[in-house]
Write a protein that holds these residues in place. Structure first.
Motif, PDB file in Angstrom:
ATOM      1  N   THR A 146       0.741  -1.159   0.061  1.00  0.00           N
ATOM      2  CA  THR A 146      -0.218   0.065   0.103  1.00  0.00           C
ATOM      3  C   THR A 146       0.894   1.387  -0.046  1.00  0.00           C
ATOM      4  OG1 THR A 146      -1.640  -1.221   1.320  1.00  0.00           O
ATOM      5  CG2 THR A 146      -1.900   1.303   1.311  1.00  0.00           C
ATOM      6  N   PRO A 161       1.870   5.044   0.852  1.00  0.00           N
ATOM      7  CA  PRO A 161       1.755   5.640   2.272  1.00  0.00           C
ATOM      8  C   PRO A 161       0.693   6.721   2.002  1.00  0.00           C
ATOM      9  CG  PRO A 161       4.017   5.328   1.892  1.00  0.00           C
ATOM     10  CD  PRO A 161       3.103   4.752   0.801  1.00  0.00           C
ATOM     11  N   GLU A 162      -0.234   6.920   3.195  1.00  0.00           N
ATOM     12  CA  GLU A 162      -1.110   8.312   2.890  1.00  0.00           C
ATOM     13  C   GLU A 162      -0.483   9.595   2.544  1.00  0.00           C
ATOM     14  OE1 GLU A 162      -4.925   9.648   3.035  1.00  0.00           O
ATOM     15  OE2 GLU A 162      -4.287   7.531   3.613  1.00  0.00           O
ATOM     16  N   PHE A 163       0.813   9.948   3.098  1.00  0.00           N
ATOM     17  CA  PHE A 163       1.318  11.340   2.752  1.00  0.00           C
ATOM     18  C   PHE A 163       1.578  11.350   1.439  1.00  0.00           C
ATOM     19  CE2 PHE A 163       5.002   8.727   3.035  1.00  0.00           C
ATOM     20  CZ  PHE A 163       6.149   9.602   2.045  1.00  0.00           C
ATOM     21  N   ARG A 185      -0.253   9.440  -1.454  1.00  0.00           N
ATOM     22  CA  ARG A 185      -1.421   9.206  -2.192  1.00  0.00           C
ATOM     23  C   ARG A 185      -2.050  10.449  -2.868  1.00  0.00           C
ATOM     24  NH1 ARG A 185      -4.598   5.392   2.008  1.00  0.00           N
ATOM     25  NH2 ARG A 185      -2.791   3.749   1.961  1.00  0.00           N
TER      26      ARG A 185
END
Length: 114
Positions: A82, A84-86, A88
């Motif tokens: 996945t 990382p959120e930072f 996306r």
């Protein structure tokens, strides 16, 4: 722009063979492995790249760097892990290799798919 004029940087170990699939579609590919940095991206030609493919999400910090250096860059994550959120919001396309083969992804990125 035709696929023969496209230039991609594939960063990471590329176990799936996406770089080879891109070359088969006429894309010029520069491969980067190991620890990536801004100087490594610059040396590889990121300022001239059309596509930046990351196959190792542990190096996701390179996405904002690549975007900062290159206008109009298409950023792609081709990895099982996945993103990382930072980062996306800075990825144009995230694909799990279990969902789409390197050939299909290369056709899409090169603009040669049907």
């Amino acid at each position: 722009m035709t696929s023969a004029q496209r230039f991609a940087i594939v960063a990471g170990d590329d176990e799936e063979g996406l770089a080879d699939a891109l070359e088969a579609e006429g894309v010029t590919v520069e491969r980067l492995e190991g620890m990536l940095s801004r100087p490594a991206l610059e040396e590889a030609g990121i300022v001239d790249a059309d596509i930046y493919v990351l196959t190792d999400v542990s190096q996701a910090t390179t996405i904002p760097i690549a975007r900062d250096l290159t206008d109009g860059l298409r950023t792609v994550a081709y990895a099982r892990d996945t993103i990382p959120e930072f980062v996306r919001g800075q990825i144009d396309l995230a694909i799990d290799p279990q969902i789409a083969s390197p050939t299909i992804v290369a056709e899409e990125l090169a603009g040669t798919g049907e």
